[in-house]
Design an enzyme around this catalytic site. Sequence first.
Site, PDB file in Angstrom:
ATOM      1  N   GLN A   1       4.148  56.223  17.656  1.00 24.32           N
ATOM      2  CA  GLN A   1       5.573  56.337  17.988  1.00 24.32           C
ATOM      3  C   GLN A   1       6.249  54.972  18.091  1.00 24.32           C
ATOM      4  O   GLN A   1       7.391  54.804  17.660  1.00 24.32           O
ATOM      5  CB  GLN A   1       5.756  57.112  19.296  1.00 24.32           C
ATOM      6  CG  GLN A   1       7.218  57.407  19.620  1.00 24.32           C
ATOM      7  CD  GLN A   1       7.365  58.370  20.798  1.00 24.32           C
ATOM      8  OE1 GLN A   1       6.384  58.771  21.419  1.00 24.32           O
ATOM      9  NE2 GLN A   1       8.588  58.749  21.090  1.00 24.32           N
TER      10      GLN A   1
ATOM     11  N   HIS B   1     -10.531  43.059   0.272  1.00 23.51           N
ATOM     12  CA  HIS B   1      -9.852  43.449   1.514  1.00 23.51           C
ATOM     13  C   HIS B   1      -8.642  44.332   1.206  1.00 23.51           C
ATOM     14  O   HIS B   1      -7.878  44.062   0.275  1.00 23.51           O
ATOM     15  CB  HIS B   1      -9.408  42.179   2.246  1.00 23.51           C
ATOM     16  CG  HIS B   1      -8.883  42.408   3.618  1.00 23.51           C
ATOM     17  ND1 HIS B   1      -7.539  42.423   3.907  1.00 23.51           N
ATOM     18  CD2 HIS B   1      -9.523  42.625   4.791  1.00 23.51           C
ATOM     19  CE1 HIS B   1      -7.375  42.637   5.204  1.00 23.51           C
ATOM     20  NE2 HIS B   1      -8.556  42.757   5.763  1.00 23.51           N
TER      21      HIS B   1
END
Length: 349
Positions: free
Chosen positions: A307, A116
Amino acid sequence: MRVTKEKLTDLIKTKLQKAGLNEEHAEIAADVLVFADERGIHSHGAMRVEYYAERIAKGGINTNPEFKFEKTGPCSAVFHADGGNGHAAAKLAMAEAINMAKENGVAIVGVRDMSHSGAISYFTHQAAEADLIGFSVCQSDPMVVPFGGAEPYYGTNPIAFAAPSADGRKITLDMATTVQAWGKILHARSKNESIPDTWAVDEKGEPTTDPFKVSALLPISGPKGYGLGMMVDILSGILLGLPFGNKVSSMYENLSEYRKLGQLHIVINPAFFTGLMDFKQNISNTMEDLNQIKPATGFSKVLYPGQNNDVVIAEYKENGIEIVDDIYEYLISDTIHNNQYDHKNPFAE
């Protein structure tokens, strides 16, 4: 609990080394995990350390892998991870892809037989930092009901994208092809919080708000998310000659075996298609355009993708990164693992 970025990185690195990971790979893994935490993506941050430590300690991650970078063409390559730490393999493979894209304009690098790798936007950020466009997809274990189906087949199969701007900001997309990633379920469990009934279903296939009753996740937007998950599985599994679909190994079943996961990095050099500075300036213009769009009722501003991460980073830089108290206690303890993850049902408590 609030801790500085530097302290959290050191705690994670130290814990992974105690579990058996070598220093270089532990440092990379810690950097990837803190990258997630400092953006508020706690489902892929420090809360994962105990799982990684248990798998490392039980031999399910190769602590001394023979990494091999095999070029298969001017713009293509395979990075053989040999069952090693996924964070390190994915980062080093992206570094090779960046070099190839700088020279040839594009690069496609597959990572084979890895574990992973965490929040995959970390790796697309690598490309954006080098003034390149980064795109990455990877497999995950089957826990998603396909549209129209009654049992899991694909994983959450995430997609990440990043592009540089003229002023250092980055457009960033990092999304699971499910309504939410499995890590969000784990995060809800760790805080004993309920989840929206649009995230997952119970063993009867009915929507549930109880994270402890989750039996399978739902694809985002029904058939669209189902199709995207299939695309990711083809690109990061079948394309690389790896197990695919419901044959992908479980994250939580048999922690003593290597997982053999796949990931695909695609890197594009804007300079080969348009002027680099024009490209970056137009990314900045896109950001400004989006911010200036009239917001809908209930919203104060339209944000460009990524953002909100910048806002969280600024707050955490000033006040420290927030992590759950139990996770902090684990990080500072001498405990490596509690045998809580080695079971056959990935949805078990």
